[in-house]
Design a protein around this motif. Structure first.
Motif, PDB file in Angstrom:
ATOM      1  N   GLU A   1       1.057  -0.978   0.200  1.00  0.00           N
ATOM      2  CA  GLU A   1       0.054  -0.151  -0.402  1.00  0.00           C
ATOM      3  C   GLU A   1       0.485   0.990  -0.029  1.00  0.00           C
ATOM      4  O   GLU A   1       1.361   1.687   0.780  1.00  0.00           O
ATOM      5  N   TRP A   2       0.147   2.081  -0.991  1.00  0.00           N
ATOM      6  CA  TRP A   2       1.887   3.277  -1.273  1.00  0.00           C
ATOM      7  C   TRP A   2       0.685   4.660  -0.422  1.00  0.00           C
ATOM      8  O   TRP A   2      -0.311   4.406  -0.271  1.00  0.00           O
ATOM      9  N   ARG A   3       1.481   5.870   0.224  1.00  0.00           N
ATOM     10  CA  ARG A   3       0.938   6.308   0.945  1.00  0.00           C
ATOM     11  C   ARG A   3       0.989   7.660   0.951  1.00  0.00           C
ATOM     12  O   ARG A   3       3.087   7.852   0.298  1.00  0.00           O
ATOM     13  N   VAL A   4       0.951   8.925   0.521  1.00  0.00           N
ATOM     14  CA  VAL A   4       1.151  10.034   0.470  1.00  0.00           C
ATOM     15  C   VAL A   4       2.419  10.564   2.129  1.00  0.00           C
ATOM     16  O   VAL A   4       1.717  10.200   3.393  1.00  0.00           O
TER      17      VAL A   4
ATOM     18  N   THR B   1      -2.200   9.644   4.103  1.00  0.00           N
ATOM     19  CA  THR B   1      -3.429   8.627   4.196  1.00  0.00           C
ATOM     20  C   THR B   1      -3.544   7.806   3.660  1.00  0.00           C
ATOM     21  O   THR B   1      -1.755   7.669   3.426  1.00  0.00           O
ATOM     22  N   SER B   2      -4.267   6.834   4.171  1.00  0.00           N
ATOM     23  CA  SER B   2      -3.995   5.286   3.146  1.00  0.00           C
ATOM     24  C   SER B   2      -3.969   5.399   1.871  1.00  0.00           C
ATOM     25  O   SER B   2      -4.454   3.574   1.265  1.00  0.00           O
ATOM     26  N   THR B   3      -4.797   6.212   1.285  1.00  0.00           N
ATOM     27  CA  THR B   3      -5.514   5.878  -0.355  1.00  0.00           C
ATOM     28  C   THR B   3      -4.616   6.110  -1.221  1.00  0.00           C
ATOM     29  O   THR B   3      -5.199   6.871  -2.719  1.00  0.00           O
TER      30      THR B   3
ATOM     31  N   TYR C   1       7.240  16.388   0.749  1.00  0.00           N
ATOM     32  CA  TYR C   1       6.577  15.157   0.223  1.00  0.00           C
ATOM     33  C   TYR C   1       6.853  14.002  -0.968  1.00  0.00           C
ATOM     34  O   TYR C   1       8.088  14.266  -1.762  1.00  0.00           O
ATOM     35  N   TRP C   2       6.638  12.804  -0.305  1.00  0.00           N
ATOM     36  CA  TRP C   2       7.022  12.218  -1.120  1.00  0.00           C
ATOM     37  C   TRP C   2       6.300  10.997  -1.100  1.00  0.00           C
ATOM     38  O   TRP C   2       5.152  10.903  -0.189  1.00  0.00           O
ATOM     39  N   CYS C   3       6.311   9.994  -1.968  1.00  0.00           N
ATOM     40  CA  CYS C   3       4.886   8.461  -1.526  1.00  0.00           C
ATOM     41  C   CYS C   3       6.566   7.645  -0.753  1.00  0.00           C
ATOM     42  O   CYS C   3       7.531   7.274  -1.768  1.00  0.00           O
ATOM     43  N   GLU C   4       5.430   6.600  -0.332  1.00  0.00           N
ATOM     44  CA  GLU C   4       6.569   5.678   0.538  1.00  0.00           C
ATOM     45  C   GLU C   4       5.107   4.397   0.370  1.00  0.00           C
ATOM     46  O   GLU C   4       4.497   4.732   0.907  1.00  0.00           O
TER      47      GLU C   4
END
Length: 301
Positions: free
Chosen positions: A61-64, A77-79, A95-98
């Motif tokens: 699951e990817w989050r911001v 967020t979890s979406t 900010y990044w995605c992880e």
């Protein structure tokens, strides 16, 4: 034979073309990154900002993620998407995605200002040899005012329409940019990133540096399209082959029929002078019976 070779060659070419197109599309789809809307790095207070994790595959699951001066790194967020409305100066930060496995994208630094001027520059790196336009924007007006642009603290040029376009961009154009409109303060500085130019290659399997997306199964629609095209070409080749075989069989039967119609030489009787008797003139023959001895009845002729 030539028709068969042509059909096979055509099928191979189509399959190779489909493979190249499918591979190129997958490469673009696998490019994972943080998408920002609007696509810029600076915002006025009370603007709306959207963050989305784009191009990720796999069960993770990817989050911001964000790291601002007043907070530690945390999941937002979890979406895989975040919407900030309205934005405040406190939302400025990284900010990044992880995902929970520790995989992450490049970080992007967002600046939210309470000032009157912002520099509009792209949030994502610009590929070499492309063009990019920087805009200097004032809060209270929508008109394009003349602006001075600076790179790494040094004056670069003046854009009389409030824009500065860099053509055929290269790594030397990478740096910190800001702008200034007459009568106002300077905008904040933002980093303009330049990505290396990669020559498109059908068999290129390299992905983005340190951001290789997990493999995913091929899409059903692509497989279905390949199957339909292959079957269509195979059916066309079968029809052509049957047509050619029919023509060859027809020519063979015609040749046999013509050879059977040729008249054979007939033997005809020839008279003693070597001439062929005329079939229209009747021919008569005289037949004589042998005479008996004297004392018997006469032979009637």
């Amino acid at each position: 034979m030539e028709v068969t070779v042509l059909c096979i060659t055509l099928m191979v070419d189509v399959l190779l073309l489909l493979n190249v197109q499918s591979g190129y599309y997958d490469h673009k789809a696998d490019a994972a990154f943080l998408h920002i809307d609007p696509n810029r790095l600076q915002f006025f207070e009370y603007d709306m900002i959207s963050f989305n994790c784009v191009g990720f595959h796999g069960p993770a699951e990817w989050r911001v993620m964000t790291k601002v001066p007043s907070k530690t790194a945390q999941y937002e967020t979890s979406t895989g998407s975040v919407k900030i409305k309205p934005a405040f100066v406190s939302h400025s930060g990284e900010y990044w995605c992880e995902n929970r496995n520790g995989e992450r994208t490049d970080s992007v630094n967002i600046t939210v200002t309470a000032g009157d001027v912002i520099l509009e520059s792209p949030a994502l790196p610009v590929m070499e040899r492309h063009s990019v336009t920087l805009r200097c924007r004032k809060r209270v007006t929508s008109s394009n005012l003349p602006a001075d642009f600076f790179k790494d603290g040094h004056f670069s040029r003046t854009g009389y329409t409030g824009e500065m376009t860099i053509d055929n961009i290269s790594r030397s154009d990478e740096g910190l940019y800001k702008c200034r409109i007459s009568g106002t303060r300077n905008s904040a500085e933002s980093w303009l990133a330049v990505g290396a130019y990669v020559t498109p290659a059908p068999q290129d399997t390299t992905s983005l540096e340190s951001h290789e997306a997990p493999p995913h199964p091929p899409r059903r629609d692509s497989l279905l399209f390949v199957i339909i095209v292959t079957l269509a070409i195979a059916g066309f080749c079968v029809v052509v082959l049957l047509f050619v075989l029919g023509l060859l069989q027809r020519q063979k039967h015609r040749a046999a029929f013509v050879s059977s119609d040729v008249p054979t030489a007939e033997l005809e009787e020839v008279d003693e002078h070597g001439s062929v008797p005329n079939p229209q003139i009747p021919i008569y023959a005289t037949v004589r019976k042998p005479k008996k001895k004297r004392g018997s009845q006469e032979v009637i002729t």
